[in-house]
Scaffold this motif. Structure first.
Motif, PDB file in Angstrom:
ATOM      1  N   LEU A 285      53.767  27.468  -6.271  1.00 15.79           N
ATOM      2  CA  LEU A 285      52.516  26.927  -5.729  1.00 15.79           C
ATOM      3  C   LEU A 285      51.997  25.780  -6.593  1.00 15.79           C
ATOM      4  O   LEU A 285      51.503  24.772  -6.077  1.00 15.79           O
ATOM      5  CB  LEU A 285      51.470  28.034  -5.628  1.00 15.79           C
ATOM      6  N   LYS A 286      52.139  25.941  -7.902  1.00 15.90           N
ATOM      7  CA  LYS A 286      51.680  24.874  -8.809  1.00 15.90           C
ATOM      8  C   LYS A 286      52.489  23.607  -8.578  1.00 15.90           C
ATOM      9  O   LYS A 286      51.936  22.495  -8.568  1.00 15.90           O
ATOM     10  CB  LYS A 286      51.804  25.332 -10.258  1.00 15.90           C
ATOM     11  N   ALA A 287      53.802  23.754  -8.386  1.00 11.37           N
ATOM     12  CA  ALA A 287      54.658  22.594  -8.143  1.00 11.37           C
ATOM     13  C   ALA A 287      54.290  21.900  -6.837  1.00 11.37           C
ATOM     14  O   ALA A 287      54.559  20.698  -6.676  1.00 11.37           O
ATOM     15  CB  ALA A 287      56.126  23.026  -8.112  1.00 11.37           C
ATOM     16  N   ARG A 288      53.680  22.620  -5.917  1.00  8.68           N
ATOM     17  CA  ARG A 288      53.253  22.043  -4.634  1.00  8.68           C
ATOM     18  C   ARG A 288      51.856  21.444  -4.717  1.00  8.68           C
ATOM     19  O   ARG A 288      51.305  20.996  -3.717  1.00  8.68           O
ATOM     20  CB  ARG A 288      53.291  23.105  -3.546  1.00  8.68           C
ATOM     21  N   GLY A 289      51.276  21.459  -5.917  1.00  7.82           N
ATOM     22  CA  GLY A 289      49.958  20.885  -6.099  1.00  7.82           C
ATOM     23  C   GLY A 289      48.825  21.750  -5.594  1.00  7.82           C
ATOM     24  O   GLY A 289      47.706  21.274  -5.378  1.00  7.82           O
TER      25      GLY A 289
ATOM     26  N   PRO B 249      46.164  25.194  -5.845  1.00  6.96           N
ATOM     27  CA  PRO B 249      45.318  25.692  -6.939  1.00  6.96           C
ATOM     28  C   PRO B 249      46.098  26.604  -7.884  1.00  6.96           C
ATOM     29  O   PRO B 249      46.990  27.336  -7.474  1.00  6.96           O
ATOM     30  CB  PRO B 249      44.227  26.481  -6.200  1.00  6.96           C
ATOM     31  N   ASN B 250      45.755  26.518  -9.149  1.00  7.58           N
ATOM     32  CA  ASN B 250      46.381  27.416 -10.120  1.00  7.58           C
ATOM     33  C   ASN B 250      46.088  28.853  -9.737  1.00  7.58           C
ATOM     34  O   ASN B 250      44.932  29.235  -9.542  1.00  7.58           O
ATOM     35  CB  ASN B 250      45.854  27.134 -11.525  1.00  7.58           C
ATOM     36  N   ALA B 251      47.129  29.638  -9.621  1.00  5.98           N
ATOM     37  CA  ALA B 251      46.973  31.027  -9.197  1.00  5.98           C
ATOM     38  C   ALA B 251      46.973  31.953 -10.401  1.00  5.98           C
ATOM     39  O   ALA B 251      47.628  31.683 -11.409  1.00  5.98           O
ATOM     40  CB  ALA B 251      48.104  31.410  -8.251  1.00  5.98           C
TER      41      ALA B 251
END
Length: 285
Positions: A64-68, A70-72
């Motif tokens: 998800l982070k690599a997809r820009g 929100p930080n999960a």
């Protein structure tokens, strides 16, 4: 809200956010890249509208982070305590997962076909109804490989029937092409059963949870993480060689078993998982 529901309802999450409702999303598995741009866009809208995102693995959060997005926060699944498996003679191999292309049971069968000269039995435990066409392919692969008498398709099991399969297991396999975490790995280790997984998937994180340090500081996995680049026969050969080494080398069997038994005491419990979820929801910690 479960991520499987949320990514299909971005309009509702955006409406809820505008209305001031605080909705967090629990992501088990990010939308696969192969799902196409529309599905990825829906995921992005839904998760950006959420008040918070909790992932069940570091690998999922990293995607998800690599997809820009929100930080999960991460809340790893816990493991229920279980008695050590008794095992079998000859050794019994177990793969617990619904029969689906992503779980790659055909690779498991191909790997087993390369060690027909050794003594072992195996069970594939998981639903055959989710993808009946693939389940038939697995069944046909077993027949073509001459393994019909040694590899059982047990279907979906629960309760005592599933526990009986775990109890007779000596090694479990999870060679999924994609895996956010792989709870079956910790379920296996909770019973002292070592695991073989595919490198590059979240199942390695589950195996790493209970890794042990050598005297020189190196990590000792309770099983193995194999490089399987989806190369057909090449992957089957890698898996077959690993299984052959484990079956023929009793020192490797004892070592993996010993590590898996030690790992039982290192697994997080569900109370810790619940605490991490609460902290993520409240913004504490």
């Amino acid at each position: 809200m479960d991520g499987l529901v949320a990514v299909g309802a971005p309009d509702e999450l955006e409406f809820a956010a505008k209305a001031g409702r605080q909705i967090s999303v629990l992501v088990h598995m990010p939308v696969p890249e192969t799902s196409g741009p529309e599905a990825l866009q829906k995921e992005a809208r839904a998760l950006r509208a959420a008040a918070g995102v909790i992932c069940t693995s570091s690998s999922a959060a990293g995607i998800l982070k690599a997809r820009g997005l929100p930080n999960a926060r991460v809340a790893l699944p816990g493991a229920d305590p279980a008695p050590p498996a008794t095992g079998s003679r000859p050794p019994h191999l177990l793969a617990v997962a619904a029969l689906l292309p992503n779980k790659d049971q055909r690779l498991t069968v191909a790997g087993l076909a390369g060690i027909k000269d050794l003594e072992w039995t195996a069970s594939l435990v998981g639903s055959e109804q989710v993808d009946p066409a693939y389940a038939r392919q697995v069944e046909e692969a077993i027949a073509r490989s001459g393994l019909a008498g040694r590899v059982q398709l047990r279907g979906e099991l629960t309760g005592d029937a599933l526990e009986a399969e775990w109890n007779r297991a000596d090694l479990s396999l999870l060679v999924s092409r994609e895996e956010a975490f792989g709870m079956v790995v910790t379920e296996s280790l909770a019973r002292g059963v070592p695991v073989v997984v595919r490198l590059g998937t979240g199942a390695v994180e589950a195996l790493d949870l209970a890794s042990l340090k050598d005297a020189d500081g190196g990590m000792r996995l309770p099983g193995a993480a194999l490089t399987l680049p989806r190369g057909g026969e090449a992957d089957a050969a890698v898996l077959g060689r690993t299984l052959r080494q484990w079956l023929e080398n009793h020192a490797v069997q004892r070592d993996w078993r010993s590590r898996a038994l030690e790992a039982r005491g290192l697994l997080p419990d569900w109370e810790k998982t619940a605490g991490n979820v609460v902290r993520a929801l409240t913004g504490a910690g």
